[in-house]
Design a protein around this motif. Structure first.
Motif, PDB file in Angstrom:
ATOM      1  N   ALA A 197      -1.248 -14.484  35.115  1.00 10.58           N
ATOM      2  CA  ALA A 197      -0.255 -15.080  36.005  1.00 10.58           C
ATOM      3  C   ALA A 197       0.263 -16.396  35.432  1.00 10.58           C
ATOM      4  CB  ALA A 197      -0.860 -15.301  37.389  1.00 10.58           C
ATOM      5  N   ALA A 198      -0.646 -17.191  34.864  1.00  9.70           N
ATOM      6  CA  ALA A 198      -0.239 -18.465  34.271  1.00  9.70           C
ATOM      7  C   ALA A 198       0.683 -18.239  33.084  1.00  9.70           C
ATOM      8  CB  ALA A 198      -1.471 -19.251  33.842  1.00  9.70           C
ATOM      9  N   ARG A 199       0.352 -17.247  32.244  1.00  6.01           N
ATOM     10  CA  ARG A 199       1.208 -16.947  31.095  1.00  6.01           C
ATOM     11  C   ARG A 199       2.588 -16.478  31.548  1.00  6.01           C
ATOM     12  NH1 ARG A 199      -3.555 -14.489  29.139  1.00  6.01           N
ATOM     13  NH2 ARG A 199      -2.728 -12.416  29.593  1.00  6.01           N
ATOM     14  N   LEU A 200       2.623 -15.702  32.617  1.00  2.49           N
ATOM     15  CA  LEU A 200       3.904 -15.215  33.123  1.00  2.49           C
ATOM     16  C   LEU A 200       4.775 -16.353  33.639  1.00  2.49           C
ATOM     17  CD1 LEU A 200       2.706 -11.983  34.948  1.00  2.49           C
ATOM     18  CD2 LEU A 200       4.249 -12.078  32.990  1.00  2.49           C
ATOM     19  N   VAL A 201       4.160 -17.289  34.356  1.00  5.80           N
ATOM     20  CA  VAL A 201       4.912 -18.423  34.886  1.00  5.80           C
ATOM     21  C   VAL A 201       5.450 -19.286  33.749  1.00  5.80           C
ATOM     22  CG1 VAL A 201       4.752 -20.554  36.218  1.00  5.80           C
ATOM     23  CG2 VAL A 201       3.681 -18.470  37.083  1.00  5.80           C
ATOM     24  N   VAL A 202       4.585 -19.586  32.782  1.00  6.73           N
ATOM     25  CA  VAL A 202       5.020 -20.382  31.634  1.00  6.73           C
ATOM     26  C   VAL A 202       6.084 -19.634  30.844  1.00  6.73           C
ATOM     27  CG1 VAL A 202       4.296 -21.408  29.447  1.00  6.73           C
ATOM     28  CG2 VAL A 202       2.842 -21.636  31.478  1.00  6.73           C
ATOM     29  N   GLY A 203       5.862 -18.326  30.665  1.00  2.00           N
ATOM     30  CA  GLY A 203       6.823 -17.516  29.926  1.00  2.00           C
ATOM     31  C   GLY A 203       8.180 -17.486  30.599  1.00  2.00           C
ATOM     32  N   LEU A 204       8.180 -17.404  31.922  1.00  2.00           N
ATOM     33  CA  LEU A 204       9.442 -17.392  32.662  1.00  2.00           C
ATOM     34  C   LEU A 204      10.219 -18.681  32.408  1.00  2.00           C
ATOM     35  CD1 LEU A 204      11.098 -15.763  34.802  1.00  2.00           C
ATOM     36  CD2 LEU A 204       9.968 -17.165  36.532  1.00  2.00           C
ATOM     37  N   ALA A 205       9.507 -19.809  32.459  1.00  2.00           N
ATOM     38  CA  ALA A 205      10.148 -21.100  32.202  1.00  2.00           C
ATOM     39  C   ALA A 205      10.686 -21.169  30.778  1.00  2.00           C
ATOM     40  CB  ALA A 205       9.161 -22.234  32.455  1.00  2.00           C
ATOM     41  N   VAL A 206       9.906 -20.647  29.824  1.00  2.00           N
ATOM     42  CA  VAL A 206      10.341 -20.668  28.422  1.00  2.00           C
ATOM     43  C   VAL A 206      11.591 -19.817  28.232  1.00  2.00           C
ATOM     44  CG1 VAL A 206       9.722 -19.951  26.083  1.00  2.00           C
ATOM     45  CG2 VAL A 206       8.059 -21.186  27.483  1.00  2.00           C
ATOM     46  N   PHE A 207      11.619 -18.631  28.857  1.00  2.00           N
ATOM     47  CA  PHE A 207      12.788 -17.763  28.724  1.00  2.00           C
ATOM     48  C   PHE A 207      14.033 -18.429  29.310  1.00  2.00           C
ATOM     49  CE2 PHE A 207      10.045 -14.415  27.362  1.00  2.00           C
ATOM     50  CZ  PHE A 207      10.862 -13.468  26.757  1.00  2.00           C
ATOM     51  N   VAL A 208      13.862 -19.135  30.424  1.00  2.00           N
ATOM     52  CA  VAL A 208      15.001 -19.842  31.016  1.00  2.00           C
ATOM     53  C   VAL A 208      15.491 -20.938  30.071  1.00  2.00           C
ATOM     54  CG1 VAL A 208      15.726 -21.361  32.894  1.00  2.00           C
ATOM     55  CG2 VAL A 208      14.366 -19.329  33.396  1.00  2.00           C
ATOM     56  N   LEU A 209      14.569 -21.694  29.510  1.00  2.00           N
ATOM     57  CA  LEU A 209      14.951 -22.773  28.596  1.00  2.00           C
ATOM     58  C   LEU A 209      15.599 -22.230  27.326  1.00  2.00           C
ATOM     59  CD1 LEU A 209      11.850 -25.137  28.946  1.00  2.00           C
ATOM     60  CD2 LEU A 209      14.142 -25.467  29.896  1.00  2.00           C
ATOM     61  N   VAL A 210      15.037 -21.136  26.810  1.00  2.00           N
ATOM     62  CA  VAL A 210      15.622 -20.520  25.611  1.00  2.00           C
ATOM     63  C   VAL A 210      17.027 -20.003  25.917  1.00  2.00           C
ATOM     64  CG1 VAL A 210      15.453 -18.553  24.036  1.00  2.00           C
ATOM     65  CG2 VAL A 210      13.429 -19.937  24.521  1.00  2.00           C
ATOM     66  N   GLY A 211      17.186 -19.351  27.067  1.00  2.00           N
ATOM     67  CA  GLY A 211      18.499 -18.866  27.454  1.00  2.00           C
ATOM     68  C   GLY A 211      19.499 -19.998  27.609  1.00  2.00           C
ATOM     69  N   TRP A 212      19.049 -21.082  28.210  1.00  2.00           N
ATOM     70  CA  TRP A 212      19.910 -22.260  28.391  1.00  2.00           C
ATOM     71  C   TRP A 212      20.333 -22.820  27.034  1.00  2.00           C
ATOM     72  CZ3 TRP A 212      17.913 -27.617  30.473  1.00  2.00           C
ATOM     73  CH2 TRP A 212      19.027 -28.472  30.630  1.00  2.00           C
ATOM     74  N   GLY A 213      19.336 -23.000  26.152  1.00  2.00           N
ATOM     75  CA  GLY A 213      19.638 -23.532  24.829  1.00  2.00           C
ATOM     76  C   GLY A 213      20.574 -22.620  24.044  1.00  2.00           C
ATOM     77  N   ALA A 214      20.328 -21.304  24.127  1.00  2.00           N
ATOM     78  CA  ALA A 214      21.176 -20.353  23.412  1.00  2.00           C
ATOM     79  C   ALA A 214      22.600 -20.396  23.954  1.00  2.00           C
ATOM     80  CB  ALA A 214      20.598 -18.942  23.533  1.00  2.00           C
ATOM     81  N   GLY A 215      22.722 -20.528  25.271  1.00  2.00           N
ATOM     82  CA  GLY A 215      24.040 -20.584  25.878  1.00  2.00           C
ATOM     83  C   GLY A 215      24.818 -21.815  25.444  1.00  2.00           C
ATOM     84  N   GLU A 216      24.159 -22.952  25.469  1.00  2.00           N
ATOM     85  CA  GLU A 216      24.830 -24.185  25.062  1.00  2.00           C
ATOM     86  C   GLU A 216      25.211 -24.145  23.584  1.00  2.00           C
ATOM     87  OE1 GLU A 216      25.886 -26.380  27.008  1.00  2.00           O
ATOM     88  OE2 GLU A 216      24.791 -25.952  28.858  1.00  2.00           O
ATOM     89  N   LEU A 217      24.323 -23.589  22.758  1.00  2.00           N
ATOM     90  CA  LEU A 217      24.603 -23.475  21.330  1.00  2.00           C
ATOM     91  C   LEU A 217      25.778 -22.529  21.086  1.00  2.00           C
ATOM     92  CD1 LEU A 217      23.826 -24.159  18.410  1.00  2.00           C
ATOM     93  CD2 LEU A 217      22.218 -22.232  18.481  1.00  2.00           C
ATOM     94  N   TRP A 218      25.780 -21.406  21.802  1.00  2.00           N
ATOM     95  CA  TRP A 218      26.857 -20.425  21.648  1.00  2.00           C
ATOM     96  C   TRP A 218      28.210 -21.044  22.016  1.00  2.00           C
ATOM     97  CZ3 TRP A 218      27.108 -15.625  19.541  1.00  2.00           C
ATOM     98  CH2 TRP A 218      28.249 -14.872  19.812  1.00  2.00           C
ATOM     99  N   LEU A 219      28.240 -21.774  23.113  1.00  2.00           N
ATOM    100  CA  LEU A 219      29.492 -22.396  23.544  1.00  2.00           C
ATOM    101  C   LEU A 219      29.947 -23.476  22.565  1.00  2.00           C
ATOM    102  CD1 LEU A 219      29.017 -22.743  27.410  1.00  2.00           C
ATOM    103  CD2 LEU A 219      30.233 -20.981  26.134  1.00  2.00           C
ATOM    104  N   ALA A 220      28.984 -24.197  21.989  1.00  2.00           N
ATOM    105  CA  ALA A 220      29.333 -25.264  21.049  1.00  2.00           C
ATOM    106  C   ALA A 220      29.855 -24.703  19.735  1.00  2.00           C
ATOM    107  CB  ALA A 220      28.111 -26.144  20.788  1.00  2.00           C
ATOM    108  N   VAL A 221      29.296 -23.597  19.294  1.00  2.00           N
ATOM    109  CA  VAL A 221      29.667 -23.029  17.983  1.00  2.00           C
ATOM    110  C   VAL A 221      30.831 -22.053  18.103  1.00  2.00           C
ATOM    111  CG1 VAL A 221      28.865 -21.630  16.044  1.00  2.00           C
ATOM    112  CG2 VAL A 221      27.346 -23.338  17.055  1.00  2.00           C
ATOM    113  N   VAL A 222      30.721 -21.142  19.077  1.00  2.00           N
ATOM    114  CA  VAL A 222      31.716 -20.071  19.208  1.00  2.00           C
ATOM    115  C   VAL A 222      32.824 -20.437  20.176  1.00  2.00           C
ATOM    116  CG1 VAL A 222      32.063 -17.651  19.841  1.00  2.00           C
ATOM    117  CG2 VAL A 222      29.983 -18.342  18.629  1.00  2.00           C
ATOM    118  N   GLY A 223      32.452 -21.138  21.248  1.00  2.00           N
ATOM    119  CA  GLY A 223      33.434 -21.487  22.261  1.00  2.00           C
ATOM    120  C   GLY A 223      33.983 -20.243  22.932  1.00  2.00           C
ATOM    121  N   SER A 224      35.296 -20.134  22.996  1.00  2.00           N
ATOM    122  CA  SER A 224      35.928 -18.958  23.609  1.00  2.00           C
ATOM    123  C   SER A 224      36.496 -18.017  22.558  1.00  2.00           C
ATOM    124  CB  SER A 224      37.034 -19.402  24.566  1.00  2.00           C
ATOM    125  OG  SER A 224      38.013 -20.161  23.868  1.00  2.00           O
TER     126      SER A 224
END
Length: 227
Positions: free
Chosen positions: A5-32
Motif C-alpha cells: 500500500a505504501a509503495r502504491l501511494v508513493v508510486g501514485l505521487a511519482v506518476f503524477v509528478l512525472v506526468g506533470w514534468g513531462a507535460g511542462e517539458l512537452w509544452l516548452a519544447v513542442v508547444g502547439s
C-alpha cells in the motif's frame, strides 16, 4: 500488505509528478507544433469515420470501463485471485486519478478546432487514453495470472494494444486532444498498470499454489506441501 500500500501511494505521487514534468517539458519544447496533426485529421473527417471514432472512443470512457472493471474484479475474486482483482481496480482507479491531477497541473488548453465530442477539462494528458491503457493492460496481466496459455495471452495483448491505439487516434480525430496528449496518456496508463501488478506480487500471487520441500521423516525424505 502495508508495504504494498505504501509503495502504491508513493508510486501514485511519482506518476503524477512525472506526468506533470513531462507535460511542462512537452509544452516548452513542442508547444502547439502537434496542432498540424489535429488539423490534418480534421480535414479528413466524414460522417462514417466520425461514427466509428465516436464508437471506438467509448473503450476509454469511464462510463464503460468502471462497470467492466467491477465485472472483472468480481470474476477474479470468485476465482480465488483477490490480488489480481485489486490490481485491475487499482489500475483503473489510479489511472483516472493520475490523468485528472496531471490535467490540473499542466492545464493545457484543448486544440483550437471543432470538437466532435463535448469536453470540459484540460487537454494533457488524455484521460481516455490513460484509462484505456491502465484498464485493458491490467486485464491482460490478470489473464497471465490465471494460467492462460501464451498464445491466448499474446492474442489478448495484441487486441488490447489495438484497442488502446484506436482510442488514442479517436481522441485526436474528434479534435479534443493533441497527439502528445494521447501519447502521454498511453505511457502513463500502461506504466501504472505494470507498476500496480508488480506491487501486488505480479502474476504468481493469485492462487495459493506456492509449494516448498520439507522433511517428513527421520530419513530426510522430502515432499511438497502447500505454503
Amino acid at each position: 500488505m502495508r508495504s504494498a500500500a505504501a509503495r502504491l501511494v508513493v508510486g501514485l505521487a511519482v506518476f503524477v509528478l512525472v506526468g506533470w514534468g513531462a507535460g511542462e517539458l512537452w509544452l516548452a519544447v513542442v508547444g502547439s507544433a502537434d496542432l498540424n496533426a489535429v488539423q490534418d485529421l480534421a480535414e479528413q473527417r466524414s460522417s462514417a469515420l466520425t461514427d466509428i471514432a465516436l464508437a471506438v472512443t467509448w473503450a476509454g470512457s469511464a462510463y464503460l470501463l468502471i462497470p467492466l472493471a467491477v465485472i472483472c474484479c468480481l470474476g477474479l475474486y470468485r476465482a480465488g485471485m483477490p490480488r489480481q482483482a485489486c490490481a485491475v481496480a487499482l489500475s483503473l482507479g489510479g489511472g483516472m486519478l493520475i490523468s485528472s491531477w496531471v490535467k490540473l497541473l499542466v492545464a493545457r488548453p484543448r486544440p483550437p478546432v471543432v470538437h466532435l465530442q463535448a469536453v470540459s477539462s484540460t487537454s494533457f494528458p488524455s484521460g481516455h487514453a490513460t484509462q484505456a491503457s491502465a484498464f485493458w493492460f491490467s486485464v491482460v496481466l490478470a489473464l497471465g495470472a490465471c494460467g492462460v496459455g501464451r498464445v491466448w495471452i499474446g492474442l489478448a495483448a495484441t487486441l488490447a494494444t489495438i484497442l488502446v491505439l484506436a482510442v488514442a487516434v479517436s481522441r485526436v480525430y474528434l479534435g479534443v486532444h493533441y497527439p502528445g496528449d494521447v501519447m502521454a496518456g498511453v505511457m502513463l496508463g500502461t506504466g501504472w498498470a505494470v507498476f500496480v501488478s508488480r506491487c501486488l506480487g505480479g502474476a504468481n500471487s493469485g492462487v495459493g499454489d506456492e509449494r516448498q520441500l520439507q522433511p517428513i521423516d527421520a530419513g530426510g525424505a522430502l515432499h511438497a506441501v502447500d505454503k
